[in-house]
Design a protein around this motif. Structure first.
Motif, PDB file in Angstrom:
ATOM      1  N   GLY A 157      -0.048   8.475  -5.070  1.00  0.00           N
ATOM      2  CA  GLY A 157      -1.276   9.261  -5.080  1.00  0.00           C
ATOM      3  C   GLY A 157      -1.072  10.651  -4.518  1.00  0.00           C
ATOM      4  N   ILE A 158      -0.395  10.745  -3.392  1.00  0.00           N
ATOM      5  CA  ILE A 158      -0.143  12.050  -2.778  1.00  0.00           C
ATOM      6  C   ILE A 158       0.797  12.873  -3.643  1.00  0.00           C
ATOM      7  CG2 ILE A 158       0.902  13.190  -0.779  1.00  0.00           C
ATOM      8  CD1 ILE A 158      -0.252  10.893   0.919  1.00  0.00           C
ATOM      9  N   PHE A 159       1.802  12.231  -4.222  1.00  0.00           N
ATOM     10  CA  PHE A 159       2.723  12.934  -5.104  1.00  0.00           C
ATOM     11  C   PHE A 159       1.991  13.453  -6.338  1.00  0.00           C
ATOM     12  CE2 PHE A 159       6.054  13.119  -8.380  1.00  0.00           C
ATOM     13  CZ  PHE A 159       6.924  13.989  -7.753  1.00  0.00           C
ATOM     14  N   GLY A 160       1.056  12.660  -6.863  1.00  0.00           N
ATOM     15  CA  GLY A 160       0.256  13.104  -8.005  1.00  0.00           C
ATOM     16  C   GLY A 160      -0.599  14.313  -7.668  1.00  0.00           C
ATOM     17  N   LEU A 210       0.789  -1.230   0.000  1.00  0.00           N
ATOM     18  CA  LEU A 210       0.000   0.000   0.000  1.00  0.00           C
ATOM     19  C   LEU A 210       0.823   1.284   0.000  1.00  0.00           C
ATOM     20  CD1 LEU A 210      -2.852  -0.954   2.472  1.00  0.00           C
ATOM     21  CD2 LEU A 210      -2.945  -0.839  -0.007  1.00  0.00           C
ATOM     22  N   ILE A 211       1.933   1.315   0.710  1.00  0.00           N
ATOM     23  CA  ILE A 211       2.686   2.561   0.866  1.00  0.00           C
ATOM     24  C   ILE A 211       3.148   3.146  -0.469  1.00  0.00           C
ATOM     25  CG2 ILE A 211       4.844   3.522   1.788  1.00  0.00           C
ATOM     26  CD1 ILE A 211       4.248   2.012   4.368  1.00  0.00           C
ATOM     27  N   PRO A 212       3.673   2.358  -1.401  1.00  0.00           N
ATOM     28  CA  PRO A 212       4.057   2.971  -2.689  1.00  0.00           C
ATOM     29  C   PRO A 212       2.874   3.598  -3.426  1.00  0.00           C
ATOM     30  CG  PRO A 212       5.072   0.815  -2.473  1.00  0.00           C
ATOM     31  CD  PRO A 212       4.114   0.957  -1.337  1.00  0.00           C
ATOM     32  N   SER A 231      -1.364  20.172  -8.026  1.00  0.00           N
ATOM     33  CA  SER A 231      -1.444  21.476  -7.352  1.00  0.00           C
ATOM     34  C   SER A 231      -0.435  22.450  -7.930  1.00  0.00           C
ATOM     35  CB  SER A 231      -1.202  21.314  -5.846  1.00  0.00           C
ATOM     36  OG  SER A 231      -2.131  20.436  -5.284  1.00  0.00           O
ATOM     37  N   ILE A 232       0.763  21.981  -8.191  1.00  0.00           N
ATOM     38  CA  ILE A 232       1.806  22.838  -8.763  1.00  0.00           C
ATOM     39  C   ILE A 232       1.423  23.270 -10.176  1.00  0.00           C
ATOM     40  CG2 ILE A 232       4.211  22.865  -9.558  1.00  0.00           C
ATOM     41  CD1 ILE A 232       4.836  21.042  -7.121  1.00  0.00           C
TER      42      ILE A 232
END
Length: 76
Positions: free
Chosen positions: A28-31, A21-23, A36-37
């Motif tokens: 997902g959070i990085f996406g 799950l962690i990867p 946002s950027i």
């Protein structure tokens, strides 16, 4: 009954789930951060052409993305 085996099984299962799950959570959070950027950069470009466009900033956009995830989770 020896509970040591149950504890070891639980720990192995937790490690397996973490490795799976962690990867995906990280991606997902990085996406969401990349989105946002990009949105921030797009709003800055629009702001140059039209002074009425407001840019809340990257962090605020990222918080809005996270809030949308929380709202999706509440639908279940």
């Amino acid at each position: 009954m020896d509970f040591r085996y149950l504890t070891e099984s639980k720990n192995e299962f937790n490690n397996l789930l973490n490795n799976i799950l962690i990867p995906h959570l990280y991606n997902g959070i990085f996406g969401m951060l990349e989105y946002s950027i990009q949105t921030n950069n797009m709003l800055e470009e629009k702001k140059k052409k039209n002074k009425n466009v407001q840019n809340p900033g990257t962090i605020t956009i990222f918080k809005m993305c996270l809030n949308k995830c929380l709202k999706i989770d509440c639908l279940n």
